[in-house]
Design a protein around this motif. Structure first.
Motif, PDB file in Angstrom:
ATOM      1  N   LYS A   1      43.073 -19.254  30.152  1.00  0.00           N
ATOM      2  CA  LYS A   1      43.143 -17.813  29.895  1.00  0.00           C
ATOM      3  C   LYS A   1      41.754 -17.195  29.748  1.00  0.00           C
ATOM      4  N   GLU A   2      40.810 -17.936  29.184  1.00  0.00           N
ATOM      5  CA  GLU A   2      39.485 -17.364  28.964  1.00  0.00           C
ATOM      6  C   GLU A   2      38.739 -17.085  30.262  1.00  0.00           C
TER       7      GLU A   2
ATOM      8  N   ASN B   1      29.591 -23.366  27.346  1.00  0.00           N
ATOM      9  CA  ASN B   1      30.509 -22.237  27.497  1.00  0.00           C
ATOM     10  C   ASN B   1      30.543 -21.821  28.965  1.00  0.00           C
ATOM     11  N   ARG B   2      31.492 -20.970  29.309  1.00  0.00           N
ATOM     12  CA  ARG B   2      31.737 -20.664  30.720  1.00  0.00           C
ATOM     13  C   ARG B   2      30.570 -19.950  31.385  1.00  0.00           C
ATOM     14  N   TYR B   3      29.880 -19.082  30.649  1.00  0.00           N
ATOM     15  CA  TYR B   3      28.808 -18.331  31.285  1.00  0.00           C
ATOM     16  C   TYR B   3      27.521 -19.140  31.422  1.00  0.00           C
ATOM     17  N   ASP B   4      27.281 -20.086  30.523  1.00  0.00           N
ATOM     18  CA  ASP B   4      26.131 -20.975  30.702  1.00  0.00           C
ATOM     19  C   ASP B   4      26.270 -21.800  31.984  1.00  0.00           C
ATOM     20  N   ALA B   5      27.511 -22.064  32.374  1.00  0.00           N
ATOM     21  CA  ALA B   5      27.739 -22.840  33.590  1.00  0.00           C
ATOM     22  C   ALA B   5      27.340 -22.079  34.850  1.00  0.00           C
ATOM     23  N   LEU B   6      27.159 -20.775  34.736  1.00  0.00           N
ATOM     24  CA  LEU B   6      26.813 -19.968  35.904  1.00  0.00           C
ATOM     25  C   LEU B   6      25.319 -19.938  36.194  1.00  0.00           C
ATOM     26  N   ASP B   7      24.493 -20.314  35.225  1.00  0.00           N
ATOM     27  CA  ASP B   7      23.042 -20.163  35.364  1.00  0.00           C
ATOM     28  C   ASP B   7      22.512 -20.830  36.632  1.00  0.00           C
ATOM     29  N   GLY B   8      21.920 -20.011  37.502  1.00  0.00           N
ATOM     30  CA  GLY B   8      21.266 -20.546  38.684  1.00  0.00           C
ATOM     31  C   GLY B   8      22.193 -21.124  39.731  1.00  0.00           C
TER      32      GLY B   8
END
Length: 440
Positions: free
Chosen positions: A398-399, A380-387
């Motif tokens: 759109k998401e 998901n999009r927020y897991d891609a932000l980790d670290g």
């Protein structure tokens, strides 16, 4: 009507499904048995909203038939659509191998007079060459079958192809025979009930119309991207400029959004094919050549912004990528900006965490294997932000429009966003974010 559509790629599958929805009996033919077997089970080779439901419903009604048996299809059809791919050859021309292979199959299996319609995007004059090819084979067989030829280019936008097909802006028909015009107008009648949208012309002009439409749209994109680059060096804001010019009805708002370059299966291929066709006739198109060059350079804009911020050596840094497809609403990554950006960042030592709602598997197949070990694909999009040290937005799904700032602060090492599609408001800088956009 009973119709055969040769080719179950993007154009063929959408066209066949939409014709069947209107009550026609449609045979969709392909030489790849595995693809046909999957389609019979409702498993599609592409992602396109609403297409899966139409494919399943069409088969349940018996109006949509998937087969590798072209003879069976042709025996029960009077109109044959060629909707196979015309990929770009090494010299930039359109590779017509699939077109003439389909024409050969038609000639070897056709049993009665038929109309052959070229739906594929083909160079000017191809229709007559296909007709000559089929007729030469029929003559060798001493066949009495007669064929007529027509051009009926498609104008489908990936992500909303069903809507475009069922409710077209226009239906372009190129033919040399009044009977052919009437046959195709009858076929498309249910698509244009509210008003006449037929544009009738000769075959060569119809073939040219498809190329010119895509070349014009690509030109608008590259033009606006060049204006964005001028805005950056002069201190102007391309978003405000866009509003200023788009309000002029002669220009309009469509395709004047600045960004990090266009991709997909049509614009790059068709612009290059039109350039190649022009040059083969001794004319060297300056504007179209520059459209391609601007777009090629534009795909490096995000990379350059990252380097300006972090330096040329990106070792030890991780970047989150939101969006891998060339545009929202599709899993198509052909000529996608994401491939260029990710490859270049990895070359400079970076690690990548990537997320896309639909295109991950297609991206894995498209990017060079040497880069895959440096990419982690998130669920998901927020897991891609980790670290990660920054977010790079490439595709404006759109998401991605709404940002959970608390999660950003929790997950990102640094609150830095490179917005390749200018979808975020500058106000987020007041929350401590560094925001880098195109032409703003």
């Amino acid at each position: 009507m009973h119709i055969t559509v040769i080719g179950t790629g993007y154009v063929g599958l959408v066209t066949g499904a939409c014709f069947s929805k209107m009550g026609n009996k449609v045979y969709c033919v392909d030489i790849v048995e595995e693809k046909i077997n999957d389609l019979k089970k409702g498993i599609l080779p592409i992602f396109e909203p609403h297409l899966g439901t139409m494919v399943i419903n069409g088969q349940e009604k018996g109006d949509l038939i998937f087969t590798t048996d072209i003879k069976e299809a042709l025996d029960d059809s009077n109109i044959v659509f060629i909707a196979v791919g015309t990929p770009m050859a090494e010299d930039g021309s359109a590779n017509l191998n699939y077109i003439f292979s389909a024409a050969t199959d038609i000639a070897n299996n056709i049993s009665h007079d038929s109309l052959v319609v070229i739906k594929s995007t083909v160079p000017i004059g191809t229709g007559f060459k296909v007709k000559d090819h089929i007729e030469s084979i029929l003559e060798e067989k001493n066949s009495t079958v007669k064929i007529k030829i027509a051009s009926n280019p498609e104008f489908l936008k990936e992500g909303r192809a069903i809507e475009d097909c069922l409710h077209p802006d226009r239906v372009v028909i190129g033919a040399e025979d009044e009977e052919v015009f009437e046959t195709l107008k009858e076929l498309y009648h249910s698509f244009v009930l509210n008003h006449d949208r037929f544009v009738l012309m000769d075959i060569k002009s119809a073939e040219m119309t498809k190329y010119v439409a895509n070349a014009m749209l690509a030109t608008k994109i590259s033009f606006m991207n060049e204006i964005a680059n001028i805005c950056e060096v002069t201190g102007a804001n391309v978003q405000k400029v866009r509003l200023g010019i788009g309000s002029d009805r002669r220009i309009g708002y469509d395709f004047i959004y600045a960004g990090c370059g266009y991709g997909g299966s049509c614009f790059p291929k068709d612009v290059q094919a039109l350039i190649n066709t022009s040059q083969s006739h001794g004319y060297f198109p300056r504007i179209l050549s520059n459209v391609e060059e601007v777009n090629k350079d534009q795909k490096m804009v995000l990379v350059n912004k990252v380097v300006d911020r972090f330096g040329d050596d990106l070792s030890g840094l991780t970047f989150s990528i939101w969006g891998l497809s060339f545009k929202p609403g599709t899993d198509d990554v052909r000529e996608a900006t994401s491939i260029v950006v990710i490859s270049e960042l990895i070359k400079k030592g970076a690690k990548i965490k990537a997320y896309d709602p639909q295109a991950t598997e297609e991206f894995k197949r498209a990017i060079d294997d040497e880069y895959l070990s440096s990419i982690e694909f998130a669920e998901n999009r927020y897991d891609a932000l980790d670290g990660s040290d920054a977010l790079i937005l490439i595709t404006e799904w759109k998401e991605f429009r709404y940002l959970d700032f608390d999660l950003f602060e929790e997950k990102l090492n640094q609150k830095i966003i490179f917005d390749g599609r200018n979808i975020y408001d500058k106000k987020i800088e007041k929350l401590g974010f560094e925001l880098y956009q195109i032409g703003c």
